[in-house]
Scaffold this motif. Sequence first.
Motif, PDB file in Angstrom:
ATOM      1  N   LEU A 195       0.847  -1.195   0.000  1.00 50.45           N
ATOM      2  CA  LEU A 195       0.000   0.000   0.000  1.00 50.45           C
ATOM      3  C   LEU A 195       0.881   1.243   0.000  1.00 50.45           C
ATOM      4  N   SER A 196       0.505   2.236  -0.795  1.00 54.22           N
ATOM      5  CA  SER A 196       1.312   3.450  -0.862  1.00 54.22           C
ATOM      6  C   SER A 196       0.442   4.651  -1.200  1.00 54.22           C
ATOM      7  N   ILE A 197       0.993   5.832  -0.953  1.00 55.18           N
ATOM      8  CA  ILE A 197       0.339   7.096  -1.274  1.00 55.18           C
ATOM      9  C   ILE A 197       1.412   8.103  -1.652  1.00 55.18           C
ATOM     10  N   GLY A 198       1.090   9.004  -2.569  1.00 56.92           N
ATOM     11  CA  GLY A 198       2.039  10.019  -2.978  1.00 56.92           C
ATOM     12  C   GLY A 198       2.240  11.068  -1.906  1.00 56.92           C
ATOM     13  N   TYR A 199       3.425  11.620  -1.860  1.00 52.56           N
ATOM     14  CA  TYR A 199       3.777  12.608  -0.839  1.00 52.56           C
ATOM     15  C   TYR A 199       2.838  13.807  -0.850  1.00 52.56           C
ATOM     16  N   HIS A 200       2.434  14.244  -2.046  1.00 52.94           N
ATOM     17  CA  HIS A 200       1.594  15.436  -2.170  1.00 52.94           C
ATOM     18  C   HIS A 200       0.104  15.095  -2.216  1.00 52.94           C
ATOM     19  N   SER A 201      -0.233  13.822  -2.158  1.00 48.95           N
ATOM     20  CA  SER A 201      -1.645  13.427  -2.225  1.00 48.95           C
ATOM     21  C   SER A 201      -2.361  13.760  -0.923  1.00 48.95           C
ATOM     22  N   PRO A 202      -3.672  14.021  -0.982  1.00 49.45           N
ATOM     23  CA  PRO A 202      -4.428  14.244   0.259  1.00 49.45           C
ATOM     24  C   PRO A 202      -4.350  13.017   1.158  1.00 49.45           C
ATOM     25  N   ALA A 203      -4.089  13.234   2.420  1.00 49.91           N
ATOM     26  CA  ALA A 203      -4.013  12.109   3.349  1.00 49.91           C
ATOM     27  C   ALA A 203      -5.340  11.366   3.410  1.00 49.91           C
ATOM     28  N   SER A 204      -6.431  12.078   3.171  1.00 52.13           N
ATOM     29  CA  SER A 204      -7.752  11.448   3.215  1.00 52.13           C
ATOM     30  C   SER A 204      -7.918  10.382   2.143  1.00 52.13           C
ATOM     31  N   SER A 205      -7.139  10.478   1.066  1.00 53.17           N
ATOM     32  CA  SER A 205      -7.232   9.464   0.009  1.00 53.17           C
ATOM     33  C   SER A 205      -6.628   8.131   0.433  1.00 53.17           C
ATOM     34  N   THR A 250      -8.130  14.521   7.494  1.00 50.53           N
ATOM     35  CA  THR A 250      -9.173  15.115   6.666  1.00 50.53           C
ATOM     36  C   THR A 250      -8.683  16.330   5.896  1.00 50.53           C
ATOM     37  N   THR A 251      -7.736  17.062   6.442  1.00 56.68           N
ATOM     38  CA  THR A 251      -7.355  18.360   5.869  1.00 56.68           C
ATOM     39  C   THR A 251      -5.952  18.436   5.289  1.00 56.68           C
ATOM     40  N   LEU A 252      -5.056  17.541   5.666  1.00 57.26           N
ATOM     41  CA  LEU A 252      -3.646  17.669   5.272  1.00 57.26           C
ATOM     42  C   LEU A 252      -3.278  16.736   4.123  1.00 57.26           C
ATOM     43  N   SER A 253      -2.160  17.035   3.491  1.00 54.66           N
ATOM     44  CA  SER A 253      -1.573  16.108   2.523  1.00 54.66           C
ATOM     45  C   SER A 253      -0.807  15.041   3.285  1.00 54.66           C
ATOM     46  N   ALA A 254      -0.394  13.999   2.573  1.00 51.03           N
ATOM     47  CA  ALA A 254       0.361  12.924   3.223  1.00 51.03           C
ATOM     48  C   ALA A 254       1.662  13.467   3.816  1.00 51.03           C
ATOM     49  N   GLY A 255       2.338  14.348   3.080  1.00 47.82           N
ATOM     50  CA  GLY A 255       3.577  14.923   3.586  1.00 47.82           C
ATOM     51  C   GLY A 255       3.361  15.781   4.814  1.00 47.82           C
ATOM     52  N   GLU A 256       2.294  16.584   4.792  1.00 51.26           N
ATOM     53  CA  GLU A 256       1.975  17.407   5.953  1.00 51.26           C
ATOM     54  C   GLU A 256       1.599  16.551   7.158  1.00 51.26           C
ATOM     55  N   LEU A 257       0.912  15.452   6.895  1.00 54.32           N
ATOM     56  CA  LEU A 257       0.536  14.550   7.987  1.00 54.32           C
ATOM     57  C   LEU A 257       1.774  13.965   8.653  1.00 54.32           C
TER      58      LEU A 257
END
Length: 399
Positions: A195-205, A250-257
């Motif tokens: 499982l992975s997510i992009g650094y700039h993607s919304p954390a909610s995704s 809900t509000t941050l990107s993955a990187g911000e999280l």
Amino acid sequence: MAARLLAHEVADLCLGKPPLRSLSLSSSIGEALASLKSCEDYCITIWDCDHFKNQDCLCVGKICMVDIICFLCKQENLASPSLALKSPLTALLPKDSSLVRHVQPSTSLIEAIDLILQGAQNLVVPIESRFSGSSRRKLLQKSSSTKSCTLHNGREFCWLTQEDVIRYFLSSIGFFSPLPTLSIDALGIISTEFLSIGYHSPASSAIEAISRSLVDQTSVAIVDDDGLLIGEISPSTLACCGETVAAAITTLSAGELMAYIDCGGPPEDIVRVVKARLKERNLEGMLEEFEIDPSDISSNSSLSDEELPSPTTSFSSSSRSGRYNKSSSYSARMVRRAEAIVCYPGSSLVAVMVQAIAHRVNYVWVIEDDCSVVGIVTFANMLEVFRDQLESIMLVDFD
């Protein structure tokens, strides 16, 4: 030695384990949240039983903070988290009832491993009763009048996990020589599906991926555009943050999280960002419900752009940052860190076992020298190897 290994029962691996804390299936999600906050346990078991009737008690699942966080992040619960917390626990329990399995203390180690490889996360094992007579009656009366208890029809239970079995094999690792010295690449136990997510993607995704990683006992990798490992969103890290992290997801990107959970408490600058974005989305209910306690805010109350994790400055080059060099991959993992625990394809099985156990995780990310993600190695992958070895021993003994 072979006979001793094969003769072990699950009761032998459960010696000294504490009894499980539990909640009734009829409890609400809010009651589960309060129970989790009042104890140091990572999760709490959910039981279907009536202490006033003479019926078998059944553990039907377990709930942890991450279950509640993901539930609160659902679109239908964002506007009114307080109402969502009044929902019954059944809303959190997975449909797959095989994740938790009851076994007898006499169940063999081989049988226990087979159940784990079939998908069981936890094996519930009865503890030999330490109570008798009036003591048992008093405990039964007390447990029937409280929401959280450890006693079910006069019996207490503990459970066996993947980590318990891996620890046991590590204590007898010399018996399996030369298997432990082989690389994880040579053993073919690196899972390339992860499982992975992009650094700039919304954390909610990543909410569905987080829920999936909780079931699989793994994690969600945070990668940059080139597929380099930046960090991770792990259930164990989120559980240390409490339910207020739902607002951040809900509000941050993955990187911000990552920055939100990576500093021993959310930095004040990012807290302000979360609050502002909740207001922009008219999520006043979540803003009021999850007002972050000032005592939880990191002493690093203001972070500069250079201090925030960046896929181009902090992690993309192991030679520059040193974050994922070979020595730091074995460094002590702090609570509430988004930094992933990593190894390399050439790492030996025993080294990865020690690494995972030391950091109390069920998996280790596998990367190349340039930090590109190769895959992930899990306890389940390791148990398959040991299960095959034990089966070979049984066949030899049978012959």
